[in-house]
Design a protein around this motif. Structure first.
Motif, PDB file in Angstrom:
ATOM      1  N   ASN A 354       0.764  -1.177   0.031  1.00  0.00           N
ATOM      2  CA  ASN A 354      -0.170   0.042  -0.117  1.00  0.00           C
ATOM      3  C   ASN A 354       0.794   1.116   0.086  1.00  0.00           C
ATOM      4  OD1 ASN A 354       0.217   1.047   3.044  1.00  0.00           O
ATOM      5  ND2 ASN A 354      -0.132  -1.238   3.221  1.00  0.00           N
ATOM      6  N   GLY A 355       0.384   2.419  -0.615  1.00  0.00           N
ATOM      7  CA  GLY A 355       0.987   3.454  -0.786  1.00  0.00           C
ATOM      8  C   GLY A 355       0.350   4.687  -1.288  1.00  0.00           C
ATOM      9  N   ARG A 356       1.195   5.931  -1.339  1.00  0.00           N
ATOM     10  CA  ARG A 356       0.396   6.917  -1.882  1.00  0.00           C
ATOM     11  C   ARG A 356       1.423   7.960  -2.046  1.00  0.00           C
ATOM     12  NH1 ARG A 356      -0.300   9.120   3.705  1.00  0.00           N
ATOM     13  NH2 ARG A 356       0.140  11.100   3.628  1.00  0.00           N
ATOM     14  N   ASP A 357       1.063   9.028  -2.922  1.00  0.00           N
ATOM     15  CA  ASP A 357       2.088   9.967  -3.333  1.00  0.00           C
ATOM     16  C   ASP A 357       1.264  11.212  -3.202  1.00  0.00           C
ATOM     17  OD1 ASP A 357       3.854  11.817  -4.420  1.00  0.00           O
ATOM     18  OD2 ASP A 357       4.656  10.276  -5.939  1.00  0.00           O
ATOM     19  N   ASP A 358       1.505  12.365  -2.686  1.00  0.00           N
ATOM     20  CA  ASP A 358       0.825  13.464  -2.499  1.00  0.00           C
ATOM     21  C   ASP A 358       1.522  14.439  -3.551  1.00  0.00           C
ATOM     22  OD1 ASP A 358      -0.822  12.643  -0.647  1.00  0.00           O
ATOM     23  OD2 ASP A 358       0.301  13.242   1.025  1.00  0.00           O
ATOM     24  N   VAL A 359       2.763  14.167  -4.070  1.00  0.00           N
ATOM     25  CA  VAL A 359       3.408  15.112  -4.882  1.00  0.00           C
ATOM     26  C   VAL A 359       2.882  14.711  -6.343  1.00  0.00           C
ATOM     27  CG1 VAL A 359       5.692  15.645  -5.748  1.00  0.00           C
ATOM     28  CG2 VAL A 359       5.400  14.922  -3.664  1.00  0.00           C
ATOM     29  N   ASP A 439      -1.801  14.001 -11.608  1.00  0.00           N
ATOM     30  CA  ASP A 439      -1.072  15.375 -11.724  1.00  0.00           C
ATOM     31  C   ASP A 439      -1.005  15.993 -12.718  1.00  0.00           C
ATOM     32  OD1 ASP A 439       1.475  17.424 -11.667  1.00  0.00           O
ATOM     33  OD2 ASP A 439       1.216  16.670  -9.519  1.00  0.00           O
ATOM     34  N   PRO A 440      -1.172  17.232 -13.072  1.00  0.00           N
ATOM     35  CA  PRO A 440      -1.370  18.057 -14.582  1.00  0.00           C
ATOM     36  C   PRO A 440       0.078  17.997 -15.006  1.00  0.00           C
ATOM     37  CG  PRO A 440      -1.584  19.586 -12.589  1.00  0.00           C
ATOM     38  CD  PRO A 440      -1.842  18.150 -12.029  1.00  0.00           C
ATOM     39  N   CYS A 441       0.981  17.842 -14.303  1.00  0.00           N
ATOM     40  CA  CYS A 441       2.446  17.817 -14.984  1.00  0.00           C
ATOM     41  C   CYS A 441       2.377  16.550 -16.067  1.00  0.00           C
ATOM     42  CB  CYS A 441       3.527  17.477 -13.824  1.00  0.00           C
ATOM     43  SG  CYS A 441       3.986  16.059 -13.161  1.00  0.00           S
ATOM     44  N   CYS A 442       1.833  15.504 -15.747  1.00  0.00           N
ATOM     45  CA  CYS A 442       2.405  14.222 -16.536  1.00  0.00           C
ATOM     46  C   CYS A 442       1.308  13.556 -17.195  1.00  0.00           C
ATOM     47  CB  CYS A 442       3.005  13.192 -15.249  1.00  0.00           C
ATOM     48  SG  CYS A 442       4.318  14.088 -14.148  1.00  0.00           S
ATOM     49  N   PRO A 493      -4.095  16.914 -21.768  1.00  0.00           N
ATOM     50  CA  PRO A 493      -2.859  17.756 -22.328  1.00  0.00           C
ATOM     51  C   PRO A 493      -1.534  16.949 -22.707  1.00  0.00           C
ATOM     52  CG  PRO A 493      -3.395  18.765 -20.500  1.00  0.00           C
ATOM     53  CD  PRO A 493      -4.544  17.843 -20.648  1.00  0.00           C
ATOM     54  N   GLU A 494      -1.315  16.434 -21.354  1.00  0.00           N
ATOM     55  CA  GLU A 494       0.145  15.440 -21.231  1.00  0.00           C
ATOM     56  C   GLU A 494      -0.064  14.021 -21.819  1.00  0.00           C
ATOM     57  OE1 GLU A 494       2.744  17.325 -20.776  1.00  0.00           O
ATOM     58  OE2 GLU A 494       1.602  19.053 -20.559  1.00  0.00           O
ATOM     59  N   GLY A 495      -1.050  13.725 -22.141  1.00  0.00           N
ATOM     60  CA  GLY A 495      -0.980  12.417 -22.655  1.00  0.00           C
ATOM     61  C   GLY A 495      -1.812  11.524 -21.634  1.00  0.00           C
ATOM     62  N   LEU A 496      -2.055  10.257 -22.066  1.00  0.00           N
ATOM     63  CA  LEU A 496      -2.617   9.342 -21.204  1.00  0.00           C
ATOM     64  C   LEU A 496      -1.995   7.992 -21.374  1.00  0.00           C
ATOM     65  CD1 LEU A 496      -5.587   8.793 -19.398  1.00  0.00           C
ATOM     66  CD2 LEU A 496      -6.384   7.894 -21.732  1.00  0.00           C
TER      67      LEU A 496
END
Length: 656
Positions: A354-359, A439-442, A493-496
């Motif tokens: 189990n894990g998460r990333d808030d970044v 995340d909108p960056c990626c 916009p950054e792909g899927l």
């Protein structure tokens, strides 16, 4: 230096093995004999046709490597390793033309990969000082190691037990304003045996990029890594053994950027532990039960400068933002010898991740895996000069079920020539980022992704004499449903992330040899070529080299208290698609390391000085390329991640 002094206060309270044949010869001398089935699994797999390479203790100590990645980069034939920011950083790795996420990493058999991402390796908190050897299994290893071992597995083996009390203290540093100290103590403890170690590595680092914008005021990539751990082995009876292992690492790792960055770092807190019971019930039954736990907690902080006012307050982008995971489980492995000619391996694995990333905005995810393994092997009672194995693994998660199979074997045609090979299927589950990242960056996650499935094959021919060993290997892999970033589309916009249509094929060959030129002088060399392409595509996958070569010349006289070596790494073309700049080639470079050691007390061999001149010719090479916006502009500039420049490493070691 205060931190080093604190560590010192706390302290006060082999040649390169290449190919399966050479690996067998080396490992027979290295492995601590015992009943642990998981400890000897890589060597068992090599006897039945898997391609195993080993970086030995001699090689690790003679080159004073800072971390595991440096050793793999320079020493493992056919394996491409590119540390992105020098020691203790993310690395790109490719085994037989595969991607970074296709390789499973283990420490003493405990998996340390995470399922949040597949794009980075987890090797950035593994100091080389705690390592006894590194075992690299090439080709699909999913039968015993499961998902993420589709192209290979790397097992980092920590320092072994000893029958007599002793240890080593080491103090050193390097010219990138780095220091190192470690202490190892091991020996008997009543009815048990123990190993304990502690190490510290700290450096200001070097300038990470070849181009900086004026707004980037943090320009060196430093690290501060403290690791300690130990093992305890106890024979509860003549047939029952208990083994406990624990390791804790605290790390502060800088991650500067080429623009805006005033401050950027990851603080890591990592714990790895295991407990195993090994029972030899009889000549017919051997059983191993192992529980493991891996916890990784990290906080990410970034403060950016304001381009128009560098002296003013920075802009906080992330302030101790959490990302991390927890992985625990249990494995059971049994070896049965029920009748002449065959032996059987039966296993069960349970994994809870189990894990998460808030970044990168990956919400808490949990995944459970149950797996059953069965393998039948021939032994010397059936065929003395050949060993064959066939196995199947059934995996079940909350979302899917999958069975894979594996066939392997080795035939010693003559005492000097052998043929070995492996054929099997593998699979890899989508990562949490690929499924749920927002995340909108990626690129955005896609919950409808299918697992990747592949068919792997390896065939090797090799031989050995008193002075010469050689091996030629051909390999091929066919992948269905490969997961990649798709083109931009409305709303993304950054792909899927998508499953690539058609098949992806990876194929190539590897040649390696070792020659003993004199009693004191030996030479090794390897060359590998890979071709990894999607169906209908005419170009190599990004971040996977087409060709690479490695060579080493080692002088080690048995009757003299000194030695020296020269190691060369050549990497051919490596490509990366870069926004606004198209496809860039950042390969075609050669790196040379020179190393030497001397025992200053002669044959007593208690006081040792070791030096390594890393990148001795000061090759200016890139480990990766990217682009970013020019300050206060919509234009972009191209920048390269720089490999480690010429660096002198020195160490003093005292054995007691």
């Amino acid at each position: 230096m205060n931190s080093v002094a604190a560590l010192l206060a706390a302290c006060a309270a082999s040649a390169l093995a290449t190919g399966a044949a050479a690996a067998d010869a080396e490992v027979d001398e290295l492995v601590v004999r015992g009943a642990r089935l998981d400890e000897t699994l890589p060597q068992d797999l090599a006897r039945y046709g898997s391609d195993l390479a080993v970086i030995t203790p001699t090689v690790l100590r003679d080159n004073v490597y800072v971390d595991v990645s440096q050793a793999l980069q320079m020493q493992t034939p056919g394996v491409f390793v590119s540390p992105r920011n020098g020691p203790f950083s993310y690395v790109d790795i490719s085994v037989q033309g595969a991607r970074t996420g296709d390789v499973l990493w283990l420490v003493d058999g405990v998996r340390i990969n995470n399922r949040l991402y597949t794009s980075t390796s987890p090797a950035d908190t593994l100091p080389a000082s705690m390592v006894e050897r590194i075992e690299v299994l090439k080709g699909g290893q999913s039968l015993f190691y499961g998902t993420q071992a589709v192209a290979g597995a790397i097992n980092v083996v920590t320092r072994p037990y000893a029958d007599e009390l002793g240890g080593t203290f080491t103090l050193g540093g390097h010219t990138n304003q780095g220091v190192h100290a470690d202490l190892l103590v091991r020996g008997p403890a009543g009815p048990a045996r123990f190993v304990a170690w502690v190490s510290k590595d700290e450096a200001e680092g070097y300038r990470t990029f070849d181009v900086f914008q004026p707004s980037a005021t943090a320009r060196k990539r430093g690290y501060d890594v403290v690791s300690f751990g130990g093992k305890l082995g106890l024979d509860l009876s003549e047939d029952l053994a208990l083994n406990l292992y624990y390791q804790h690492t605290d790390a502060h790792l800088d991650y500067p950027g080429p623009r805006l960055t005033r401050l950027s770092f990851n603080d890591r807190d990592e714990e790895i532990g295991s407990l195993s019971l090994d029972w030899t019930a009889s000549d017919q039954l051997q059983l191993s039960v192992k529980g493991y736990y891996h916890d990784w907690d990290s906080v990410y902080s970034t403060v950016n400068n304001v381009p128009s006012n560098i002296a003013g307050p920075g802009v906080i982008i992330d302030d101790l933002t959490f990302w991390g995971y927890e992985d625990y489980g249990v494995s059971v492995l049994a070896r049965l010898n029920l009748h002449r000619g065959f032996e059987y391996q039966l296993g069960y694995d349970y994994q809870n991740f189990n894990g998460r990333d808030d970044v990168l905005l990956i919400a808490q995810q949990t995944e459970k895996v149950h797996a059953l393994v069965a393998q039948v092997r021939t032994n010397d009672d059936l065929i003395r000069n050949a060993h064959f194995a066939a196995g199947v693994r059934y995996n079940k998660t909350d979302e899917s079920e999958k069975a894979i199979w594996n066939l392997s074997g080795r035939w010693d045609v003559t005492p000097d020539v052998y043929v070995e090979g492996m054929l099997g299927t593998s699979f890899i589950l989508p990562s949490a980022e690929q499924l749920f990242g927002i995340d909108p960056c990626c690129a955005a996650g896609n919950p409808d992704l299918k697992p990747e499935e592949s068919l792997n094959g390896n065939v090797s021919v090799g031989g050995q004499t008193d002075r010469f060993t050689w091996q030629v290997t051909g390999f091929a892999r066919k992948i269905d449903n490969l997961i990649a970033e798709g083109a931009a589309r409305p709303g993304f916009p950054e792909g899927l992330y998508v499953n690539t249509p058609g098949e992806v094929k990876s194929r190539g060959f590897e040649v390696q040899a070792t020659a003993r030129l004199t009693q004191a002088l030996s030479a090794t060399g390897s060359f590998a070529h890979t071709r990894t392409r999607a169906e209908g595509a005419g170009r190599q996958f990004d971040r996977i080299p087409e060709s690479q070569a490695k060579a080493a010349l080692v002088y080690e006289p048995a009757d003299r208290p000194f030695g020296a070596s020269a190691t060369v790494l050549w990497t051919g073309d490596v490509y990366q698609q870069v926004t606004a700049f198209g496809r860039q080639n950042y390969g075609d470079y050669a790196v040379v390391d020179l190393a030497a050691h001397v025992y200053i007390d002669g044959d007593r061999r208690k006081h040792r000085l070791t030096a390594r001149l890393e990148n001795a010719l000061d090759e200016d090479y890139a480990t990766r390329v990217n682009s970013a916006l020019v300050d206060l502009s919509t234009q972009r500039f191209l920048y390269r991640f720089r490999g480690v420049p010429r660096t002198l490493h020195m160490s003093y070691a005292y054995s007691f």
